[in-house]
Scaffold this active site. Structure first.
Site, PDB file in Angstrom:
ATOM      1  N   HIS A 107       0.871  -1.182   0.000  1.00  0.00           N
ATOM      2  CA  HIS A 107       0.000   0.000   0.000  1.00  0.00           C
ATOM      3  C   HIS A 107       0.910   1.235   0.000  1.00  0.00           C
ATOM      4  O   HIS A 107       2.033   1.179   0.519  1.00  0.00           O
ATOM      5  CB  HIS A 107      -0.823  -0.062   1.293  1.00  0.00           C
ATOM      6  CG  HIS A 107      -1.872   0.979   1.463  1.00  0.00           C
ATOM      7  ND1 HIS A 107      -1.579   2.286   1.780  1.00  0.00           N
ATOM      8  CD2 HIS A 107      -3.224   0.905   1.382  1.00  0.00           C
ATOM      9  CE1 HIS A 107      -2.710   2.967   1.895  1.00  0.00           C
ATOM     10  NE2 HIS A 107      -3.727   2.166   1.649  1.00  0.00           N
ATOM     11  N   ASP A 184       3.121  -4.526   8.350  1.00  0.00           N
ATOM     12  CA  ASP A 184       1.893  -3.750   8.179  1.00  0.00           C
ATOM     13  C   ASP A 184       0.731  -4.744   8.308  1.00  0.00           C
ATOM     14  O   ASP A 184       0.465  -5.508   7.383  1.00  0.00           O
ATOM     15  CB  ASP A 184       1.916  -3.074   6.798  1.00  0.00           C
ATOM     16  CG  ASP A 184       0.575  -2.479   6.408  1.00  0.00           C
ATOM     17  OD1 ASP A 184      -0.397  -2.607   7.191  1.00  0.00           O
ATOM     18  OD2 ASP A 184       0.485  -1.886   5.320  1.00  0.00           O
ATOM     19  N   GLN A 187      -4.474  -5.188   7.264  1.00  0.00           N
ATOM     20  CA  GLN A 187      -5.499  -6.061   6.692  1.00  0.00           C
ATOM     21  C   GLN A 187      -5.584  -7.412   7.396  1.00  0.00           C
ATOM     22  O   GLN A 187      -6.398  -8.244   7.012  1.00  0.00           O
ATOM     23  CB  GLN A 187      -5.227  -6.291   5.193  1.00  0.00           C
ATOM     24  CG  GLN A 187      -5.316  -5.042   4.353  1.00  0.00           C
ATOM     25  CD  GLN A 187      -6.708  -4.417   4.375  1.00  0.00           C
ATOM     26  OE1 GLN A 187      -7.696  -5.069   4.708  1.00  0.00           O
ATOM     27  NE2 GLN A 187      -6.793  -3.141   4.031  1.00  0.00           N
ATOM     28  N   LYS A 210     -10.318  -0.724  10.743  1.00  0.00           N
ATOM     29  CA  LYS A 210     -10.473  -1.904   9.885  1.00  0.00           C
ATOM     30  C   LYS A 210     -10.785  -3.140  10.715  1.00  0.00           C
ATOM     31  O   LYS A 210     -10.779  -4.260  10.213  1.00  0.00           O
ATOM     32  CB  LYS A 210      -9.194  -2.128   9.069  1.00  0.00           C
ATOM     33  CG  LYS A 210      -8.942  -1.023   8.024  1.00  0.00           C
ATOM     34  CD  LYS A 210      -7.756  -1.373   7.159  1.00  0.00           C
ATOM     35  CE  LYS A 210      -7.141  -0.182   6.458  1.00  0.00           C
ATOM     36  NZ  LYS A 210      -7.963   0.408   5.420  1.00  0.00           N
ATOM     37  N   CYS A 346      -4.812   2.366  -3.534  1.00  0.00           N
ATOM     38  CA  CYS A 346      -3.581   2.925  -2.958  1.00  0.00           C
ATOM     39  C   CYS A 346      -2.395   1.991  -3.180  1.00  0.00           C
ATOM     40  O   CYS A 346      -1.535   1.844  -2.305  1.00  0.00           O
ATOM     41  CB  CYS A 346      -3.735   3.236  -1.475  1.00  0.00           C
ATOM     42  SG  CYS A 346      -4.893   4.559  -1.177  1.00  0.00           S
TER      43      CYS A 346
END
Lengths: 388, 123
Positions: A107, A184, A187, A210, A346
């Site tokens: 991203h 990261d 998600q 999220k 993104c």
């Protein structure tokens, strides 16, 4: 579970990788904070402030438990983007080597901060390649993560195509080369149980919104021995031990990185979201995998679909349909009250690599059901009729 | 309004076979416009002589709305005075399209005109 999200009565919400809906328990907790215990934290000596402080710090404990970290290793930020930016500004004194290794599926939030850091400090960026089957090329990872590597930063799960990366392996490669590893987890934090010790990462970032919590709250996990050696990011109130006209002494982690009044209500909401996820963990794992398969099978049955996702991926399904542009598809699906994302997600470099201007992205959460997918397919049939 | 109302036959025809699509080798003015939100990507090429738009072509990638709008805008400005093209507004594009445009898609409809005006102003 679905009844905890009243909005789902109105729409087939399939844009969970962008943000999830919020359960009433989280909404109530935020409301309750502002109604009954609103005060600033860490300062007031009155009961109300003590109550607010306790709720905020309880939320930190809950998050720490959720990712198997220590309390002082959990820093509240605005979200993944801020967590990664913080690192890109504060890590320089900690690094050896002059190369940053990322992957081709990141991203923008895990690319641009590093590009800026590289410019500031004259570092080089290398990207681990994506294979044709939409998974990472781990042989390429082994050749790119070397003694020259300072930082390895990568997504646990790709937000654009749902690839699940081998976190342990990449962290281990970083460790063998004395590089700092950053995950990261934006998600993955909702669907995949995270144990920072078992993953072996130095840092890990995710966003509350999220995973059923409000927007504007997120987390940076870091090993405490690293955090306490890093220079601060934002400076000001609450993060200092002592200030004179000439200089200042800073707190240790986590306050060191939480200057100013934080998003107290957001943190409390995140604490409740974490409890909610833990109490529904069985549904969360069970539902998404089955629904992903149902969705992909339904898309394949519909025909004229180009899928951009690995065989074994997370519940993020990217595709294009016929000649229709993703934006036109998303507009027409809106007629059917189906919410999907269209565009580059993104991840412009990744879209360039895939050779498409963008994709339609369906991203599932545990509250989605087969009816949501059926509505999507009905909408796509309509798209096919129009763009025949 | 429903999105379906936007996808009239003429719009879809222009998407499948855009007008004035291609390269102008001897363009006097050129501009590349990109919408980072949706990925619409339009390059406008114009030949201007004596303050008149002699010819115009565009190429690039975009959704049905952006490609149809760029087709209609380019077709409407040939032979027009530069100052008249520069004074065109969003309402003119919507009139050319003949459909109602949802506010979230307005940017798509306007990217062609924006690229054209920037090309003329050499931005």
């Amino acid at each position: 579970m679905r009844s905890d999200f009243p909005i789902l009565k109105k729409v087939a919400y399939l844009d969970n990788a962008a943000t999830t809906q919020k359960p009433i328990q989280v909404i109530e907790a935020v409301k309750e904070f502002y109604t009954d215990s609103c005060a600033n934290i860490h300062r007031g000596v009155y009961s109300l402030s003590e109550e607010a402080t306790n709720k905020y710090e309880d939320a930190r404990k809950k998050v720490a438990g959720f990712i198997k970290a220590e309390d002082d290793e959990v820093i509240f930020t605005k979200g993944t983007t801020e967590s990664l930016n913080l690192l890109s500004y504060c890590l320089y004194p900690m690094i050896k080597g002059d190369e940053i290794v990322l992957t081709e599926l990141e991203h923008h939030a895990n690319i641009v901060p590093w590009q800026q850091m590289a410019k500031r400090h004259n570092l080089r960026i290398k990207y681990i390649k994506l294979k044709d089957d939409f998974t990472l090329d781990y042989e390429d990872a082994k050749s790119k993560i070397t003694v020259k590597t300072a930082i390895v930063s990568f997504a646990h799960v790709s937000n654009a195509i749902g690839t699940i990366n081998d976190v342990k392996m990449l962290c281990n490669l970083a460790k063998q080369n004395n590089a700092i590893s950053i995950v990261d987890a934006a998600q993955s934090a909702l669907c995949y149980p995270i144990d920072v010790k078992a993953l072996g990462c130095d840092f890990l970032a995710f966003s509350g919104h999220k995973m059923f919590a409000p927007t504007g709250i997120g987390v940076l996990y870091g090993k405490v021995e690293l955090l306490n050696k890093m220079p601060p990011f934002n400076t000001g109130g609450d993060m200092i031990k002592h200030v004179s006209f000439e200089d200042a002494e800073f707190q240790g982690s986590p306050l060191r990185f939480e200057a100013g009044t934080p998003n107290i209500a957001g943190a409390i909401g995140l604490g409740v979201a974490v409890d909610y996820i833990s109490s529904h963990s069985h549904d969360i794992c069970e539902n998404c995998g089955g629904l992903r398969k149902y969705c992909i099978d339904s898309l394949n049955k519909l025909g004229d679909i180009n899928l951009y996702c690995p065989e074994n991926g997370a519940s993020i399904i990217s595709f294009n349909i016929g000649k229709a542009h993703p934006h036109d598809v998303a507009s027409l699906l809106n007629d059917h009250d189906v919410c999907v994302r269209a565009g580059h997600h993104c991840a412009m470099p990744l879209m360039g690599k895939l050779g498409v201007p963008g994709t339609v992205r369906v991203s599932l959460a545990c509250y989605n059901n087969k009816e949501d997918i059926d509505r999507l397919i009905e909408g796509l049939k309509h798209v096919k009729e129009i763009f025949k | 309004m429903s999105a379906e109302d936007m996808y009239r036959e003429n719009i879809l025809e222009l998407y499948n076979e855009p007008l004035n699509f291609g390269e102008l080798g001897d363009a006097t003015h050129k501009h590349h416009e990109y919408n980072p939100l949706c990925g619409d990507d339009i390059t406008m090429q114009v030949i201007i002589e004596d303050d008149i738009v002699k010819d115009v072509k565009f190429n690039g990638k975009g959704c049905a709305i952006s490609i149809a709008a760029a087709s209609l805008v380019t077709d409407s400005v040939k032979g027009k005075k530069v100052e008249d093209v520069l004074s065109m507004k969003s309402s003119d594009v919507i009139e050319l399209l003949g459909i109602e445009i949802a506010s979230v898609r307005l940017k798509c409809a306007l990217i062609g005109l924006e690229a054209l005006q920037k090309a003329i102003r050499r931005e």
